[in-house]
Design a protein around this motif. Structure first.
Motif, short mmCIF file in Angstrom:
data_model
loop_
_atom_site.label_atom_id
_atom_site.label_comp_id
_atom_site.label_asym_id
_atom_site.label_seq_id
_atom_site.Cartn_x
_atom_site.Cartn_y
_atom_site.Cartn_z
N LYS A 150 0.83 -1.20 0.00
CA LYS A 150 0.00 0.00 0.00
C LYS A 150 0.87 1.25 0.00
CE LYS A 150 -3.84 2.10 2.54
NZ LYS A 150 -4.75 1.96 3.70
N ALA A 151 1.92 1.26 0.82
CA ALA A 151 2.83 2.41 0.86
C ALA A 151 3.55 2.56 -0.48
CB ALA A 151 3.83 2.24 2.00
N ARG A 152 4.02 1.45 -1.05
CA ARG A 152 4.77 1.50 -2.31
C ARG A 152 3.88 1.94 -3.46
NH1 ARG A 152 6.62 -3.10 -1.77
NH2 ARG A 152 5.31 -4.29 -3.20
N LEU A 153 2.65 1.45 -3.51
CA LEU A 153 1.73 1.85 -4.59
C LEU A 153 1.41 3.34 -4.52
CD1 LEU A 153 -0.66 -1.22 -4.73
CD2 LEU A 153 1.03 -0.53 -6.43
N SER A 154 1.33 3.87 -3.32
CA SER A 154 1.08 5.30 -3.16
C SER A 154 2.24 6.11 -3.75
CB SER A 154 0.90 5.63 -1.68
OG SER A 154 0.85 7.02 -1.49
N VAL A 155 3.45 5.65 -3.50
CA VAL A 155 4.64 6.34 -4.04
C VAL A 155 4.65 6.23 -5.55
CG1 VAL A 155 7.16 6.25 -4.16
CG2 VAL A 155 6.02 6.01 -1.96
N GLN A 156 4.39 5.03 -6.09
CA GLN A 156 4.43 4.81 -7.53
C GLN A 156 3.37 5.63 -8.25
OE1 GLN A 156 4.04 0.54 -7.68
NE2 GLN A 156 6.23 0.21 -7.44
N SER A 157 2.22 5.83 -7.64
CA SER A 157 1.16 6.59 -8.30
C SER A 157 1.47 8.08 -8.35
CB SER A 157 -0.18 6.37 -7.59
OG SER A 157 -0.18 6.97 -6.31
N LYS A 158 2.42 8.54 -7.52
CA LYS A 158 2.76 9.96 -7.49
C LYS A 158 3.99 10.29 -8.30
CE LYS A 158 0.54 10.54 -3.08
NZ LYS A 158 0.66 10.35 -1.67
N LEU A 159 4.61 9.26 -8.92
CA LEU A 159 5.80 9.51 -9.75
C LEU A 159 5.37 10.23 -11.02
CD1 LEU A 159 7.71 6.13 -9.36
CD2 LEU A 159 8.27 8.31 -8.31
N PRO A 160 6.26 11.10 -11.53
CA PRO A 160 5.92 11.81 -12.78
C PRO A 160 5.86 10.90 -13.97
CG PRO A 160 8.15 12.42 -12.02
CD PRO A 160 7.55 11.47 -11.01
#
Length: 160
Positions: A150-160
């Motif tokens: 969940k934490a990793r997917l949140s980061v990945q969704s905010k990448l440019p």
């Protein structure tokens, strides 16, 4: 206020600035300790963690793979994939073959010696997994995995 385990380990006098900071530092501290232990194990077999990861990916696929696809499957991003493959080839663990249809594509294949090496490593790697995290229940490990994903997917969704 009593200090928590991480505060004690880091010899931090004041509480963390936020729960987010404490959580991230806990992840980083745990990752560092796990990486050190796995790094030590892999060195016993003449490999780095990244080299082991390449061999593990190739064995899991069961057939030659394009270099680029191996890079996409790596646990940690390796900026110099060609150099990593050069070292594995020099050690006799992989073979390279250029694609006849597209010369830009290079296929990577495990050698028999690499397959035997991985077989020798299977039990020690599995045992280290158990040593490092086997004290958690199955439910706790599943919960930990879900939270980290969940934490990793949140980061990945905010990448440019």
């Amino acid at each position: 206020m009593t200090k928590n385990q991480l505060q004690n380990e880091l010899k931090k006098r004041r509480p963390f600035d936020s729960p987010e900071q404490e959580s991230i530092l806990n992840i980083l501290r745990t990752n560092d300790q796990f990486q050190n232990r796995f790094g030590r194990l892999f060195r016993e077999f003449g490999l780095t963690p990244s080299q082991y990861n390449v061999l593990r990916i190739l064995r899991g696929e069961g057939k030659p793979m394009p270099c680029q696809e191996i890079g996409e499957r790596m646990i940690q991003v390796v900026p110099a994939m060609t150099g990593l493959l050069d070292r594995l080839e020099a050690q006799g663990h992989i073979r390279r073959e250029r694609c006849t249809e597209d010369r830009r594509v290079v296929y990577i294949e495990l050698t028999d010696s690499a397959k035997k090496l991985l077989q020798r490593m299977d039990a020690p790697v599995s045992e280290l997994h158990k040593q490092l995290i086997g004290h958690l229940t199955t439910a706790e490990m599943k919960q930990l995995s879900r939270l980290l994903e969940k934490a990793r997917l949140s980061v990945q969704s905010k990448l440019p």
